[in-house]
Enzyme design. Sequence first.
Site, short mmCIF file in Angstrom:
data_model
loop_
_atom_site.label_atom_id
_atom_site.label_comp_id
_atom_site.label_asym_id
_atom_site.label_seq_id
_atom_site.Cartn_x
_atom_site.Cartn_y
_atom_site.Cartn_z
N GLY A 52 0.87 -1.22 0.08
CA GLY A 52 -0.24 -0.34 0.71
C GLY A 52 0.95 1.13 -0.01
O GLY A 52 1.83 1.56 0.20
N THR A 53 0.27 2.64 -0.37
CA THR A 53 1.07 3.73 -0.31
C THR A 53 0.90 4.66 0.56
O THR A 53 1.62 4.62 1.57
CB THR A 53 1.49 4.02 -2.23
OG1 THR A 53 -0.31 3.71 -2.65
CG2 THR A 53 2.20 3.04 -2.98
N THR A 54 0.48 5.73 -0.30
CA THR A 54 0.79 6.52 0.46
C THR A 54 -0.55 7.16 1.71
O THR A 54 -1.97 6.85 1.47
CB THR A 54 0.49 7.79 -0.84
OG1 THR A 54 1.20 8.04 -1.67
CG2 THR A 54 0.36 9.22 0.04
N ALA A 98 0.88 2.30 5.17
CA ALA A 98 1.23 2.24 4.31
C ALA A 98 2.78 0.72 4.46
O ALA A 98 2.95 0.69 4.88
CB ALA A 98 2.32 2.97 3.79
N ALA A 228 3.27 4.55 -7.63
CA ALA A 228 2.33 4.07 -7.10
C ALA A 228 0.74 4.55 -6.54
O ALA A 228 1.23 3.13 -5.62
CB ALA A 228 4.03 3.20 -5.63
#
Lengths: 281, 248
Positions: A52-54, A98, A228
């Site tokens: 997972g990113t931001t 994240a 991403a």
Amino acid sequence: MEANLSGTGRLPAAFLTPGSSSFLDFLDSHAPQLLPGRRQLPEGLTIEAPHGTTIVSAVFDGGVVLAGDRRATMGNVIAQRDMEKVFPADEYSAVGIAGTAGLAIEMVRLFQLELEHYEKIEGTVLSFEGKANRLTTMIRSNLAMAMQGLAVVPVFAGYDLDLGRGRIFTYDVTGGRSEERAGFAATGSGSVFARGAMKKLYHEGMTGEQAATLTVQALYDAADDDSATGGPDLARKIFPIVTLITEDGFRRLSEEEVTEIAVSITDQRREHPNGPQAPLL
Amino acid sequence: MSTPFYVSPQQAMADRAEYARKGIARGRSVVVLTYADGIVFVAENTSRALHKVSEIYDKIAFAAVGRYNEFENLRIGGVRYADLRGYSYDRADVTARGLANVYAQTLGTIFSSVGEKPYEVELIVAEVGRTDADDQIYRLTPDGSVVDEKNAVVVGGNADSIGNYLGQRHRAGLSLTEALKLAVDGLARDPNGGTPRTLTPEQLEVAVLDRQRVQQRKFKRILGGQLSRLLSGDESAATEEDEGTTTE
């Protein structure tokens, strides 16, 4: 006396031993195989798993906003478009994550349970610092996996009932936590760009609505520059998750509310692709 | 070596049951009633710190009378059991029936084990369902029996006389104020037929499992002002948002 430990029959002694109010401690002594941090991975191997990113967060007058994009990536592949990375931890706090998606979601489940368990056993809620510290312990126990590429890096935000204001804590992979006194924070691969955006747009004394817009702007900028991070997906109607925590508790903005914010930002960006401009001096 | 006295198993069990019964009869009673929106728990308890009624899980609550350290131990065991089960499977897989079973096994084993003294406790485990037909109430006695109860149940000191009183007057679909009034009238009765006592809100511990609650966790304590208003018959107080639950 230790007859039947298998789940039916008499409660095993560990269940009736007075002492800890922590569910983690109980698991550690009674069923350590269920703790995510206890799993051993083969040496020198990195595993590819969805990440997972931001996550972004900002304090406003009377509370705090925690928001996250929806994308999960695995290398260059988009693993999931509508992942949820922001969760309520209890009634007055939330956690956004994240990092490795599978581990992160398990960590959140355990964290929610840890807070609820304490509340039920003790009859009172943990202090805000106490909650933040429990999360530290959980991240630290994941350090071995973090070193093999399976890190989990959360943001913990909530309304501190004792102090009467919103607070944000960020963490690193070793569990080190720091309170974000600037009023905003971001974590994950797009965090550099999100933080840059918030630095120019954030000011003290915002309303909840303004802070929600701010976080969606920051996520837009993160998605603009980081492959991403997922931006607002107008075709599929997938928009960021935005949550508000105030004196009245945790509230996730409805789909309509987020759509409205995201659509107005996208419309404005048609005119100005770089978003709102801050004055030079 | 001296020869131990022979005690018949019947006598041994009867003695243990009598011992436990006496311990329980010393305490004040707890009343559990179904009402239109769920299940209400009313205990006579002046302490704000030591609870007789507590939350176990989303839809499950626990009430007990008898020796505090013993039922507190069982309560913590129940919370751990429920949380562990919910974590390993799913929240929906934690049921009052399962919990009542585990308590029954635990109490039963302790009761018949020669090395341990029987627990002097009587428990109620209740689960609120989606409709009133799905509500479940289990009563557990110190020897490990489980009784599947309906509508109204009382444990503790004058359980029989209060139970009769409630049994005759309880009906389905009571409002919260009606159920509360009935429970308090029951608790206030003098078992010898004298004038009933007056119970003030400070002497009562009240909690509900409310199926109308939007939160996942249906358990809620009714405290202070809201309790006084409900006891004085103010129906509108039933829907008030949780007052003071965060600051207590």
